[in-house]
Design a protein around this motif. Structure first.
Motif, mmCIF file in Angstrom:
data_model
loop_
_atom_site.group_PDB
_atom_site.id
_atom_site.type_symbol
_atom_site.label_atom_id
_atom_site.label_comp_id
_atom_site.label_asym_id
_atom_site.label_seq_id
_atom_site.Cartn_x
_atom_site.Cartn_y
_atom_site.Cartn_z
ATOM 1 N N UNK A 102 0.858 -1.178 0.000
ATOM 2 C CA UNK A 102 0.000 0.000 0.000
ATOM 3 C C UNK A 102 0.896 1.231 0.000
ATOM 4 N N UNK A 103 0.605 2.144 -0.918
ATOM 5 C CA UNK A 103 1.413 3.356 -0.997
ATOM 6 C C UNK A 103 0.873 4.382 -0.001
ATOM 7 N N UNK A 104 1.740 4.872 0.885
ATOM 8 C CA UNK A 104 1.352 5.838 1.912
ATOM 9 C C UNK A 104 2.239 7.065 1.839
ATOM 10 N N UNK A 105 1.691 8.190 2.252
ATOM 11 C CA UNK A 105 2.497 9.395 2.400
ATOM 12 C C UNK A 105 3.371 9.243 3.646
ATOM 13 N N UNK A 106 4.630 9.639 3.555
ATOM 14 C CA UNK A 106 5.541 9.517 4.697
ATOM 15 C C UNK A 106 5.834 10.906 5.252
ATOM 16 N N UNK A 107 5.772 11.000 6.579
ATOM 17 C CA UNK A 107 5.729 12.290 7.262
ATOM 18 C C UNK A 107 6.684 12.237 8.454
ATOM 19 N N UNK A 108 7.838 12.905 8.333
ATOM 20 C CA UNK A 108 8.804 12.936 9.417
ATOM 21 C C UNK A 108 8.449 13.998 10.440
ATOM 22 N N UNK A 109 8.461 13.635 11.731
ATOM 23 C CA UNK A 109 8.096 14.563 12.795
ATOM 24 C C UNK A 109 9.012 14.339 14.003
ATOM 25 N N UNK A 110 8.975 15.297 14.951
ATOM 26 C CA UNK A 110 9.619 15.071 16.238
ATOM 27 C C UNK A 110 8.547 14.647 17.247
#
Length: 790
Positions: A530-538
């Motif tokens: 499944x293609x997902x948006x990837x979101x880097x956070x602290x």
């Protein structure tokens, strides 16, 4: 003979000053409104017309469909697609790839941020696109890896009035040499850039960090364009794309349970008809333009209907004139020419006045739609020929029926009676139909304007599930290596020490924009990706933005995504849980996931929130922890009314820590609401032209009611002598018009409902169409008509 027609026509117009003024003014306003909208439509449809190869130039976007997943669309594709297509399809003459970048460009003492205006491109770009050179030429543009091509405005920005040829530019710790300067692209171009770098240089850069920018079938973000050979058929070529996708990706698609479709999109369709994510620039909206075109025609038709109604109403007063002319030998054809000449004069004056009015209001209209006046200034003989043809043809058609009526009177009856012999009931019947058409159109426009504003208010006021208020976003525009980690952390600590600041959090994206990256994920022991948006956070992002954790926990001291060999803790949203087949969010906790080169474990599930505008559905999102040096957006949540002072403080702290990176900030609520800019403009424009349509329709009604009352003055006098009150007289005069408005509502409501229903389909989240959408226009039109007649 024609001179006599002109003299007679002018005398008649001057004799009936009020009716002539109403006719000319209504037609002038209608023409001006039509010309303004037509010019705007001309500009929007002119995108990429300057490209010499526009009929053979296509872009290759793609769609990815997953079982039980969301259909995802991308304006870009993989770097391997362009060379493979050129090799496999003899119909293709040439290809070019674009890799979009952004960041700080330095030239001597000048240091500026170029947001998404930098591209690495193949040298073949000049074979596909029409890009005139100011200095330099195509053969010498990209001979060396570090060659650069800039635009004329970019040259002035960095080098003033001196030539940029041979001058250095620095970007991402690399030095480039300017080899050519292009003339600025027209505004009506979907492709806009400041600087072009050699694509082969990017291939080299990608290799340094393990990427394959030449032959990868999994790394996307590459905009691909094709130039077809003159004899090639685009439809036939596109029909070969499924086999092409299967040839290169068939095994992978079968194993992982997804399907890729490559499309062939004409360059002329990109600005108005493209429905793909990650577009190069803000696109127009074909649906909006379609409704504006309808509004333009409606306004013009209403103006013409006014002319027909007023002219046929006045035909009673000219029956004796017609009788005398026929007695002294005038034929019917001569009378028709006489009255058509009058129509031509009125409409010529109206066209000229309309053009003048359009020119006077063009600056204000240009400012409203945020376009340059020169872009919306009418240009080209073909455009003016089209406009004049439409106006004059419509004028003649509008004048033909009154001329037919006036020329049909028979001499004896015409001299005996002011009514001639033409059946007045037929005339009244036609006038009533035309009034119904006018007010039907007005009701449709008002209902549309109410629907647009209601949807806009709904989008602006809906709970987004994320807190975007009192947030300043500072963007880091220069790549930071591990040596700058302490600088980033010191900056955050110093800002958080300010009592006006609640918290500072870092992330790769912020609400109000597309999440900047995506990757394939699958549950452990499952091959279904499944293609997902990837979101880097602290670890402060989720609580700072008020996201709701439905299960599990937030990031705390979780290790960042730096080592692919160890387990990476992730948090997903509801949509991601659903497409993974995890119906119960609590059951998702602890699940192992493979993707983006990492072994992952789900530690939390957040409630879906609106990352983008309400036009978009929820995307599956995977949040992962990352180092602050990799999080290029720093969201400052504040609690002070002294915002200017806070911005000055942030700028001072930023410049002291990052002197190499210009201070670049925005207010998040403004940034998020900017997504609705086109919707707001459209609602305002439609409302303005709806008001024009109502004014023009009421002008015609005013003229008709003046004439009706004048013709019934004796009847009204007799009724008053016999004891009729003012209210009774007013009711007598207005009841026929109120009945016509009710008929107009019966026609307008189904049309307005259908138009609104179709328009709302483009929003993933939208209002329901209420009965009051149609009651308000009816009451408003009835009230205005009543006041006009009274």
């Amino acid at each position: 003979m024609f001179q006599n027609y002109l003299i007679t026509a002018w005398r008649n117009l001057w004799k009936n000053k009020v009716f002539s003024a109403i006719n000319i003014f209504g037609l002038s306003v209608g023409m001006a409104a039509f010309l303004l909208i037509a010019n705007y439509l001309r500009f929007e449809y002119s995108y990429d017309d300057f490209q010499e190869n526009k009929d053979r130039l296509f872009r290759v976007p793609m769609k990815i469909a997953e079982k039980d997943g969301k259909l995802q669309t991308f304006a870009f594709t993989y770097p391997a697609v362009a060379p493979a297509m050129k090799k496999d399809f003899p119909e293709i003459q040439e290809t070019v790839r674009f890799r979009r970048q952004g960041g700080v460009i330095t030239a001597g003492e000048v240091k500026l941020v170029e947001q998404g205006a930098i591209y690495y491109v193949d040298a073949s770009i000049f074979k596909l696109f029409t890009l005139p050179f100011k200095e330099g030429n195509a053969p010498s543009a990209f001979i060396n890896l570090n060659d650069a091509v800039i635009t004329e405005s970019t040259e002035k920005k960095y080098f003033g009035n001196t030539s940029a040829i041979g001058k250095p530019l620095r970007y991402n710790n690399e030095d480039y040499i300017v080899k050519a300067v292009l003339k600025d692209l027209p505004t009506a171009s979907h492709l806009q850039f400041s600087i072009l770098f050699n694509y082969l240089k990017y291939v080299q850069i990608a290799k340094n960090f393990g990427g394959d920018a030449e032959g990868s079938w999994g790394w996307s973000d590459y905009y691909t364009y094709l130039l077809l050979k003159p004899e090639a058929s685009a439809k036939q070529l596109e029909s070969k794309f499924p086999a092409f996708a299967n040839r290169y990706l068939g095994t992978d698609m079968k194993e992982k349970g997804y399907t890729i479709t490559f499309d062939l999109q004409s360059i002329k369709d990109i600005h108005l008809r493209s429905a793909y994510d990650y577009e190069l620039a803000g696109n127009g909206n074909f649906s909006y333009l379609k409704y504006l075109a309808i509004a333009a025609l409606v306004i013009l038709v209403i103006a013409w209907i006014n002319y027909i109604n007023l002219s046929t109403a006045k035909s009673f007063d000219r029956s004796k004139e017609v009788g005398l002319r026929k007695v002294i030998g005038a034929g019917r054809s001569q009378l028709i020419w006489q009255f058509l000449t009058e129509s031509l004069i009125v409409n010529t004056i109206a066209v000229v006045s309309g053009v003048i009015l359009m020119k006077l209001t063009l600056p204000a209209f240009s400012a409203l739609v945020e376009k340059d006046v020169t872009d919306l200034s009418a240009s080209g003989r073909q455009f003016w020929l089209f406009i004049l043809t439409v106006c004059m043809l419509g004028s003649l058609l509008a004048g033909f029926y009154p001329a037919f009526i006036l020329s049909s009177f028979k001499p004896i009856q015409a001299l005996k009676s002011s009514a001639g012999n033409f059946n007045s009931n037929n005339r009244n019947y036609l006038r009533r139909i035309l009034v119904v058409v006018q007010f039907s159109a007005a009701i449709v426009l008002i209902a549309g304007a109410i629907g647009f504003y209601t949807q806009l208010r709904f989008m602006s006021g809906k709970d987004l599930g994320v807190d975007i208020n009192e947030t300043i976003v500072i963007q880091q525009t220069t790549n930071q290596d591990s040596s700058r980690l302490s600088s980033v952390e010191s900056f955050i600590n110093e800002v958080e020490a300010n009592p006006a600041v609640k918290v500072v959090t870092g992330s790769t994206s912020v609400p109000g924009e597309e999440v900047g990256g995506s990757s394939n994920f699958n549950l452990l022991h499952s091959t279904s990706e499944k293609r997902c948006r990837i979101f880097g956070v602290d670890n402060k992002y989720i609580p700072a933005y008020g996201l709701t954790l439905l299960a599990g926990r937030n990031f705390t001291t979780d290790l960042p995504a730096t080592d692919t060999g160890r387990l990476l803790n992730i948090i997903i949203n509801e949509t991601a849980a659903r497409i993974f087949g995890l119906a119960d969010v609590k059951a998702a906790i602890g699940q192992r996931v493979e993707g983006a080169g990492y072994h992952c474990q789900i530690i939390g599930v957040v409630k879906d929130y609106h990352q983008e505008s309400l036009k978009e559905t929820f995307d599956p999102i995977v949040f992962y922890p990352d180092l602050s040096i990799n999080l290029f957006n720093y969201s400052v949540k504040y609690k002070t009314a002294q915002v200017d002072a806070l911005v000055d403080f942030l700028k001072q702290k930023w410049n002291s820590r990052f002197p190499e990176s210009p201070f670049f900030f925005s207010f998040l609520d403004d940034r998020f609401n900017a997504q609705y800019k086109n919707d707001r403009l459209f609602a305002i424009v439609v409302s303005l032209f709806t008001a024009m349509a109502i004014i023009i329709a009421c002008l015609g009604l005013f003229g008709l009611s003046l004439y009706t009352i004048a013709k019934r003055s004796k009847e009204i006098s007799i009724r008053k002598v016999l004891g009729a009150t003012v209210v009774q007289i007013a009711t007598l005069v207005t009841k026929d018009y109120m009945r016509l408005i009710l008929f107009a509502a019966l026609v307008a409501v189904p049309v307005a409902y259908w138009l609104l229903l179709n328009w709302l389909q483009q929003y993933a989240f939208h209002i329901s169409i209420g009965w009051w959408f149609f009651l308000i226009p009816l009451v408003l039109i009835a009230g205005i008509a009543l006041l006009t007649v009274l």
